[in-house]
Design a protein around this motif. Structure first.
Motif, PDB file in Angstrom:
ATOM      1  N   ARG A  63      30.426  41.438  36.116  1.00  0.00           N
ATOM      2  CA  ARG A  63      30.211  41.790  37.517  1.00  0.00           C
ATOM      3  C   ARG A  63      29.303  40.769  38.175  1.00  0.00           C
ATOM      4  NH1 ARG A  63      28.966  48.201  36.881  1.00  0.00           N
ATOM      5  NH2 ARG A  63      30.875  48.657  35.758  1.00  0.00           N
ATOM      6  N   LYS A  64      29.599  40.465  39.424  1.00  0.00           N
ATOM      7  CA  LYS A  64      28.788  39.523  40.196  1.00  0.00           C
ATOM      8  C   LYS A  64      28.271  40.217  41.440  1.00  0.00           C
ATOM      9  CE  LYS A  64      29.694  36.417  37.258  1.00  0.00           C
ATOM     10  NZ  LYS A  64      28.727  36.248  36.218  1.00  0.00           N
ATOM     11  N   ARG A  65      27.231  39.654  42.031  1.00  0.00           N
ATOM     12  CA  ARG A  65      26.606  40.278  43.190  1.00  0.00           C
ATOM     13  C   ARG A  65      27.392  40.058  44.473  1.00  0.00           C
ATOM     14  NH1 ARG A  65      20.709  39.986  44.268  1.00  0.00           N
ATOM     15  NH2 ARG A  65      21.593  38.642  45.832  1.00  0.00           N
ATOM     16  N   THR A  66      27.987  38.890  44.636  1.00  0.00           N
ATOM     17  CA  THR A  66      28.652  38.569  45.894  1.00  0.00           C
ATOM     18  C   THR A  66      30.089  38.108  45.655  1.00  0.00           C
ATOM     19  OG1 THR A  66      27.934  36.273  45.840  1.00  0.00           O
ATOM     20  CG2 THR A  66      26.475  37.838  46.935  1.00  0.00           C
ATOM     21  N   LEU A  72      33.606  31.722  42.309  1.00  0.00           N
ATOM     22  CA  LEU A  72      33.193  30.551  41.538  1.00  0.00           C
ATOM     23  C   LEU A  72      33.440  30.737  40.042  1.00  0.00           C
ATOM     24  CD1 LEU A  72      29.908  29.551  43.361  1.00  0.00           C
ATOM     25  CD2 LEU A  72      32.104  28.381  43.419  1.00  0.00           C
ATOM     26  N   VAL A  73      33.439  31.964  39.581  1.00  0.00           N
ATOM     27  CA  VAL A  73      33.676  32.240  38.163  1.00  0.00           C
ATOM     28  C   VAL A  73      35.172  32.283  37.851  1.00  0.00           C
ATOM     29  CG1 VAL A  73      33.358  33.985  36.360  1.00  0.00           C
ATOM     30  CG2 VAL A  73      31.491  33.414  37.871  1.00  0.00           C
ATOM     31  N   ARG A  78      39.456  28.285  40.766  1.00  0.00           N
ATOM     32  CA  ARG A  78      38.866  26.953  40.652  1.00  0.00           C
ATOM     33  C   ARG A  78      39.932  25.905  40.381  1.00  0.00           C
ATOM     34  NH1 ARG A  78      33.348  26.839  37.421  1.00  0.00           N
ATOM     35  NH2 ARG A  78      33.645  24.694  38.022  1.00  0.00           N
ATOM     36  N   ARG A  79      40.893  26.221  39.525  1.00  0.00           N
ATOM     37  CA  ARG A  79      41.964  25.277  39.214  1.00  0.00           C
ATOM     38  C   ARG A  79      42.791  24.978  40.463  1.00  0.00           C
ATOM     39  NH1 ARG A  79      44.973  28.099  35.528  1.00  0.00           N
ATOM     40  NH2 ARG A  79      43.083  28.456  34.372  1.00  0.00           N
TER      41      ARG A  79
END
Length: 109
Positions: A63-66, A72-73, A78-79
């Motif tokens: 889990r991420k905050r934003t 970005l993860v 990203r590819r």
């Protein structure tokens, strides 16, 4: 509803939402008509259903905050971004090389 305080984190999240059409080429998103950010908006937190504990939830480590941190993860995102960036830079390099050649040719005459 009162207007929330605009922090850098909120600005980055709103920018990501504005550019969501370019993030996933297979998904259609309605185009934004506004130039700036909305004055009034609400942020929400998604709460997982207890019935989905074992098969469709995101573990705490992932889990991420934003929204920006999640993007970005994401390796597929990203590819895709790296591929598009390299295509745009190659196109710009090809266009600028042609312009330089034409400029040199004009100066010789």
């Amino acid at each position: 509803m009162k207007a929330p305080e605009m922090t850098d984190e909120l600005k980055n999240g709103l920018k990501a939402l504005k550019m969501r059409a370019s993030m996933d080429p297979n998904r259609f998103c309605k185009k934004n008509d506004r130039d700036g950010f909305p004055k009034y908006f609400q942020m929400r937190t998604t709460v997982a259903n207890p019935a989905d504990f074992y098969h469709s939830r995101i573990p705490k480590k992932q889990r991420k905050r934003t929204i920006v941190e999640e993007l970005l993860v994401d390796s597929e995102f990203r590819r895709y971004n790296q591929r598009k960036y390299s295509e745009i830079m190659a196109e710009k390099a090809a266009n600028s090389a042609g312009k330089k050649f034409r400029k040199k040719k004009k100066f010789r005459n």
